[in-house]
Write a protein that holds these residues in place. Sequence first.
Motif, short mmCIF file in Angstrom:
data_model
loop_
_atom_site.label_atom_id
_atom_site.label_comp_id
_atom_site.label_asym_id
_atom_site.label_seq_id
_atom_site.Cartn_x
_atom_site.Cartn_y
_atom_site.Cartn_z
N PRO A 275 0.36 119.30 -17.43
CA PRO A 275 -0.14 119.75 -16.21
C PRO A 275 0.01 118.97 -15.13
CG PRO A 275 -1.82 118.84 -17.47
CD PRO A 275 -0.66 119.24 -18.49
N LEU A 276 0.85 117.55 -15.59
CA LEU A 276 0.80 116.60 -14.17
C LEU A 276 1.85 117.23 -13.48
CD1 LEU A 276 0.78 113.99 -13.12
CD2 LEU A 276 2.18 112.91 -14.90
N PRO A 277 3.20 117.67 -13.74
CA PRO A 277 4.21 117.82 -12.82
C PRO A 277 3.60 119.32 -11.74
CG PRO A 277 5.22 117.75 -14.91
CD PRO A 277 3.60 117.49 -15.19
N PRO A 278 3.07 120.33 -12.45
CA PRO A 278 2.61 121.16 -11.28
C PRO A 278 1.59 121.03 -10.37
CG PRO A 278 1.86 121.87 -13.53
CD PRO A 278 3.01 120.42 -13.62
N PHE A 279 0.73 119.96 -11.15
CA PHE A 279 -0.47 119.64 -9.98
C PHE A 279 0.03 118.47 -9.04
CE2 PHE A 279 -3.42 121.36 -13.25
CZ PHE A 279 -4.09 122.39 -12.17
N LEU A 280 1.12 117.76 -9.43
CA LEU A 280 1.71 116.83 -8.45
C LEU A 280 2.30 117.49 -7.49
CD1 LEU A 280 2.32 113.79 -7.82
CD2 LEU A 280 4.30 114.00 -9.32
N MET A 281 3.20 118.48 -7.85
CA MET A 281 4.00 119.30 -6.95
C MET A 281 2.88 119.94 -5.65
SD MET A 281 6.94 118.60 -6.96
CE MET A 281 7.16 119.85 -5.38
N ALA A 282 1.64 120.37 -6.28
CA ALA A 282 0.72 121.54 -5.61
C ALA A 282 0.17 120.19 -4.56
CB ALA A 282 -0.39 121.79 -6.55
N MET A 283 0.09 119.11 -4.99
CA MET A 283 -0.71 118.01 -3.93
C MET A 283 0.56 117.43 -3.04
SD MET A 283 -2.31 115.28 -6.45
CE MET A 283 -2.50 113.99 -5.31
N ILE A 284 1.74 117.67 -3.58
CA ILE A 284 2.89 117.46 -2.23
C ILE A 284 2.94 118.64 -1.37
CG2 ILE A 284 5.29 117.25 -2.14
CD1 ILE A 284 5.37 115.76 -4.78
N LEU A 285 2.59 119.76 -1.76
CA LEU A 285 2.78 121.08 -1.06
C LEU A 285 1.74 121.01 -0.04
CD1 LEU A 285 4.00 123.65 -3.37
CD2 LEU A 285 5.33 123.01 -1.55
N TYR A 286 0.53 120.92 -0.40
CA TYR A 286 -0.37 120.80 0.41
C TYR A 286 -0.50 119.66 1.55
CZ TYR A 286 -3.34 124.03 -2.24
OH TYR A 286 -4.11 125.03 -3.01
N THR A 287 0.06 118.51 1.16
CA THR A 287 0.30 117.27 1.95
C THR A 287 1.48 117.71 2.99
OG1 THR A 287 -0.12 115.72 0.29
CG2 THR A 287 0.94 114.97 2.24
N LEU A 288 2.28 118.29 2.67
CA LEU A 288 3.42 118.83 3.30
C LEU A 288 2.72 119.83 4.42
CD1 LEU A 288 6.49 119.06 4.00
CD2 LEU A 288 6.70 120.70 2.34
N PHE A 289 2.15 120.74 4.28
CA PHE A 289 1.39 121.74 5.07
C PHE A 289 0.69 120.97 6.03
CE2 PHE A 289 1.62 125.02 1.39
CZ PHE A 289 2.83 125.56 1.90
N VAL A 290 -0.20 120.24 5.58
CA VAL A 290 -0.93 119.52 6.74
C VAL A 290 -0.24 118.65 7.56
CG1 VAL A 290 -2.96 117.61 6.78
CG2 VAL A 290 -2.93 119.52 5.28
N VAL A 291 0.56 117.93 6.83
CA VAL A 291 1.66 117.02 7.89
C VAL A 291 2.23 117.64 9.10
CG1 VAL A 291 3.81 115.63 7.94
CG2 VAL A 291 2.03 115.04 6.18
N ILE A 292 2.75 119.04 8.52
CA ILE A 292 3.47 119.96 9.55
C ILE A 292 2.42 120.23 10.72
CG2 ILE A 292 4.45 122.01 9.84
CD1 ILE A 292 5.85 121.93 7.29
N ILE A 293 1.23 120.79 10.33
CA ILE A 293 0.26 120.95 11.21
C ILE A 293 -0.13 119.90 12.06
CG2 ILE A 293 -2.31 121.58 11.54
CD1 ILE A 293 -1.94 123.33 9.07
N VAL A 294 -0.39 118.55 11.84
CA VAL A 294 -0.66 117.43 12.57
C VAL A 294 0.47 116.91 13.29
CG1 VAL A 294 -1.46 115.05 12.33
CG2 VAL A 294 -2.37 116.69 10.83
N LYS A 295 1.66 117.00 12.72
CA LYS A 295 2.84 116.77 13.49
C LYS A 295 3.02 117.90 14.86
CE LYS A 295 4.57 113.00 11.53
NZ LYS A 295 4.72 111.79 12.26
N SER A 296 2.88 118.85 14.50
CA SER A 296 2.57 120.08 15.73
C SER A 296 1.75 119.93 16.59
CB SER A 296 2.59 121.40 14.78
OG SER A 296 3.64 121.78 14.10
N GLN A 297 0.42 119.42 16.10
CA GLN A 297 -0.45 119.20 17.19
C GLN A 297 -0.06 117.89 18.09
OE1 GLN A 297 -3.78 117.13 15.50
NE2 GLN A 297 -4.63 116.44 17.30
N ARG A 298 0.58 116.84 17.40
CA ARG A 298 0.83 115.72 18.38
C ARG A 298 2.02 115.99 19.13
NH1 ARG A 298 0.55 111.25 13.42
NH2 ARG A 298 -1.85 111.32 13.18
N LEU A 299 2.90 116.68 18.70
CA LEU A 299 3.90 117.33 19.65
C LEU A 299 3.42 117.88 20.88
CD1 LEU A 299 7.04 117.40 20.03
CD2 LEU A 299 7.20 119.70 18.77
N LEU A 300 2.65 119.08 20.60
CA LEU A 300 1.99 119.63 21.76
C LEU A 300 1.31 118.81 22.63
CD1 LEU A 300 0.50 123.01 20.13
CD2 LEU A 300 1.90 122.80 21.76
#
Length: 216
Positions: free
Chosen positions: A179-204
């Motif tokens: 279970p380690l690889p898929p859940f690690l990738m899931a954490m990375i994906l969630y982090t990526l989505f949140v970072v994109i949203i926060v970066k978009s907010q700061r850009l705006l």
Amino acid sequence: MDWSAWLTLIGGAGVTVSLSLAAILLSLPLGLLFGVFRWQKIAVLNGLLAVYVTLIRSTPFVTLALFVFFGLPEIGIDMNPIPAAILVLTLNLTAFSSEIWRAALDNFSSEQLEAAEAYGMSRIKTFWLIIFPQLWRANLGPLTSEITILIKGTPAVAVIGVVEITRAASRIGAQTYDPLPPFLMAMILYTLFVVIIVKSQRLLEKKMTKKYKGGK
């Protein structure tokens, strides 16, 4: 993880993004509408919306998902998992965003409203030309925070059979006994989505600062 596991995880990520986008596009205008209704303090409607907001804000994602998918069919409202998931996420974000809009409206400068009224502007014109441009800039940060919470809450819809990122990672882990690889990738994906949203907010925010302060 093999190629089929990656495809499962990518498919789950696509579902998460699709559900989140659908809920955001529906919730923000609905939240604004409900916030305006409550700001205007329309007697019966204000009371009903207050009950809705309190109820939804107090209900966990999982409980709301189970209620929508298994409870509503008892009164003749039967939905497939994806529409039910969108409804759950929309109900949640609408309730929270409506309170953000309402609070901002309650704190809006009364002097500006009085000036617009003295100038002879209609309520609708006052709202769209004076209130809303300031309102959405002030609410960008709080709304972004609620959107990130929404994305992190999407795993709750797995209880009604929706295969989003977390459910996909769980399936991969059960199949591979690792279970380690898929859940690690899931954490990375969630982090990526949140970072994109926060970066978009700061850009705006930077663009708005330049626009309204005359920056280059």
